[in-house]
Scaffold this active site. Structure first.
Site, mmCIF file in Angstrom:
data_model
loop_
_atom_site.group_PDB
_atom_site.id
_atom_site.type_symbol
_atom_site.label_atom_id
_atom_site.label_comp_id
_atom_site.label_asym_id
_atom_site.label_seq_id
_atom_site.Cartn_x
_atom_site.Cartn_y
_atom_site.Cartn_z
ATOM 1 N N HIS A 100 27.485 19.619 -15.030
ATOM 2 C CA HIS A 100 27.851 18.225 -14.726
ATOM 3 C C HIS A 100 27.114 17.722 -13.487
ATOM 4 O O HIS A 100 26.926 18.471 -12.532
ATOM 5 C CB HIS A 100 29.363 18.107 -14.505
ATOM 6 C CG HIS A 100 30.144 18.145 -15.784
ATOM 7 N ND1 HIS A 100 30.314 19.300 -16.509
ATOM 8 C CD2 HIS A 100 30.773 17.159 -16.481
ATOM 9 C CE1 HIS A 100 31.017 19.028 -17.600
ATOM 10 N NE2 HIS A 100 31.316 17.752 -17.612
ATOM 11 N N PRO A 101 26.720 16.452 -13.515
ATOM 12 C CA PRO A 101 26.024 15.880 -12.350
ATOM 13 C C PRO A 101 27.026 15.501 -11.252
ATOM 14 O O PRO A 101 28.215 15.318 -11.518
ATOM 15 C CB PRO A 101 25.403 14.611 -12.934
ATOM 16 C CG PRO A 101 26.401 14.169 -13.961
ATOM 17 C CD PRO A 101 26.939 15.447 -14.574
ATOM 18 N N SER A 136 26.945 9.910 -18.960
ATOM 19 C CA SER A 136 27.285 9.984 -17.531
ATOM 20 C C SER A 136 26.951 8.684 -16.819
ATOM 21 O O SER A 136 27.701 8.227 -15.942
ATOM 22 C CB SER A 136 26.528 11.127 -16.851
ATOM 23 O OG SER A 136 27.208 12.332 -17.014
ATOM 24 N N GLN A 137 25.803 8.124 -17.174
ATOM 25 C CA GLN A 137 25.384 6.869 -16.546
ATOM 26 C C GLN A 137 26.460 5.796 -16.764
ATOM 27 O O GLN A 137 26.884 5.112 -15.830
ATOM 28 C CB GLN A 137 24.043 6.430 -17.149
ATOM 29 C CG GLN A 137 23.557 5.037 -16.737
ATOM 30 C CD GLN A 137 23.106 4.963 -15.283
ATOM 31 O OE1 GLN A 137 22.572 5.923 -14.755
ATOM 32 N NE2 GLN A 137 23.356 3.833 -14.625
ATOM 33 N N GLU A 138 26.922 5.670 -17.990
ATOM 34 C CA GLU A 138 27.929 4.649 -18.319
ATOM 35 C C GLU A 138 29.242 4.934 -17.606
ATOM 36 O O GLU A 138 29.903 4.016 -17.109
ATOM 37 C CB GLU A 138 28.147 4.602 -19.840
ATOM 38 C CG GLU A 138 26.950 4.013 -20.576
ATOM 39 C CD GLU A 138 27.070 4.098 -22.105
ATOM 40 O OE1 GLU A 138 26.136 3.666 -22.782
ATOM 41 O OE2 GLU A 138 28.118 4.603 -22.590
ATOM 42 N N GLU A 139 29.619 6.201 -17.538
ATOM 43 C CA GLU A 139 30.884 6.554 -16.892
ATOM 44 C C GLU A 139 30.830 6.303 -15.380
ATOM 45 O O GLU A 139 31.785 5.774 -14.801
ATOM 46 C CB GLU A 139 31.223 8.029 -17.197
ATOM 47 C CG GLU A 139 31.628 8.246 -18.651
ATOM 48 C CD GLU A 139 31.399 9.659 -19.178
ATOM 49 O OE1 GLU A 139 31.656 9.882 -20.371
ATOM 50 O OE2 GLU A 139 30.930 10.518 -18.391
ATOM 51 N N GLN A 140 29.732 6.670 -14.754
ATOM 52 C CA GLN A 140 29.620 6.448 -13.305
ATOM 53 C C GLN A 140 29.547 4.949 -13.009
ATOM 54 O O GLN A 140 30.083 4.478 -12.007
ATOM 55 C CB GLN A 140 28.394 7.181 -12.734
ATOM 56 C CG GLN A 140 28.522 8.706 -12.855
ATOM 57 C CD GLN A 140 27.772 9.479 -11.777
ATOM 58 O OE1 GLN A 140 27.528 8.968 -10.671
ATOM 59 N NE2 GLN A 140 27.430 10.717 -12.059
ATOM 60 N N ILE A 196 35.423 14.940 -12.460
ATOM 61 C CA ILE A 196 36.624 14.139 -12.707
ATOM 62 C C ILE A 196 36.299 13.138 -13.811
ATOM 63 O O ILE A 196 35.139 12.728 -13.958
ATOM 64 C CB ILE A 196 37.092 13.418 -11.420
ATOM 65 C CG1 ILE A 196 38.485 12.813 -11.587
ATOM 66 C CG2 ILE A 196 36.070 12.362 -10.958
ATOM 67 C CD1 ILE A 196 39.145 12.375 -10.282
#
Lengths: 174, 174
Positions: free
Chosen positions: B67-68, B84-88, B121
């Site tokens: 995970h990043p 990940s991009q969308e979630e962050q 998270i």
């Protein structure tokens, strides 16, 4: 890079370098990073092998399913990982005649139908003709024996990828 | 796509669609493909959860290391997976002021130093401020408890990614 340089890497850098030693399975180097300092290249390789052996059977089959077909659609479309591209090229799969491509696809398809995972072999250790013969032979194997055989090939692929990244132990080291 | 369409997929197509429901761990959907036909979205999710639980502790930590960081170098360099991009972005990490980025990096670094894996998270379920508070709180946890907590977050992320891909069961299905 020697083993001391490997041991000095953060897990992020370790993963960036070693993330594909098992095709599309960065979880595996990510898992064994905890065992550093590695004593040698052989020690690093042994931790990877032990981790694979510790997986449930479904996990081993999962590793196999992360591998591309030889002469398959990812090769055609340019979607292979760089490692796979180089390996398939080295074995001669980028230079097949159209009828040879068709033959490989038909064998790959039969294999996947039979076993539920793709045919995996360490392409750098054989030429395309030997590999095709071996695929035909392995089609006659039982599922469990074939899974174990294929995992053995995954480990050979990993060993060669590791040797491309890490210098062998210097002769003055025991 | 409903669950019947999912069950009709070859493992190659299944992996292309579900390969990142656990960040950078296609081995996991590849492993549980064998359990199709899935009865429902919940059944598919349960198989993923059970597979994660079946992994040795090192394997669970391996998942976490794939995970990043939140607001980390992959976000900065555009190297995040699309998920990940969308979630962050959804949690507000793409709009931080420079001093907030520095603060997150310092906390992430402290966390990785302490636990040997990154802070994970489910960013879609909280805003950036709550997440930063939670990161500070979790820095005080023990290693084993924190690993289990983080794996629970991985499963929440997976559940939301799955819901983006598969329709919930139609009301006429039991």
């Amino acid at each position: 890079m020697d083993i001391n340089a490997v041991n000095a890497l953060s897990f992020e850098d370790f993963l960036e370098i070693f993330g594909n030693v098992i095709e599309k399975c960065p979880i595996i180097p990510a898992a064994i990073w905890i065992h550093r300092p590695f004593k040698s290249l052989a020690d690093l390789e042994a931790h990877i092998s032990d981790f694979i052996d510790s997986l449930p059977e479904a996990g081993k089959e999962g590793i196999l399913r992360c591998h591309p077909d030889l002469a398959g659609r990812e090769l055609q479309s340019g979607a292979l990982t760089r490692d796979s591209q180089e390996e398939q090229h080295a074995a001669g799969f980028t230079d097949l005649r159209p009828e040879e491509v068709s033959h490989m696809r038909s064998l790959n398809s039969e294999y996947k139908q039979r076993f539920g995972f793709p045919f995996v072999i360490c392409a750098r250790l054989s030429g395309q003709r030997d590999i095709t013969r071996e695929l035909q032979r392995r089609l006659g194997e039982g599922r469990e024996a074939e899974r174990e055989h294929a995992i053995g090939e995954v480990k050979k692929i990993c060993a060669l990828r590791l040797r491309n990244l890490v210098l062998s132990d210097p002769p003055n080291k025991l």
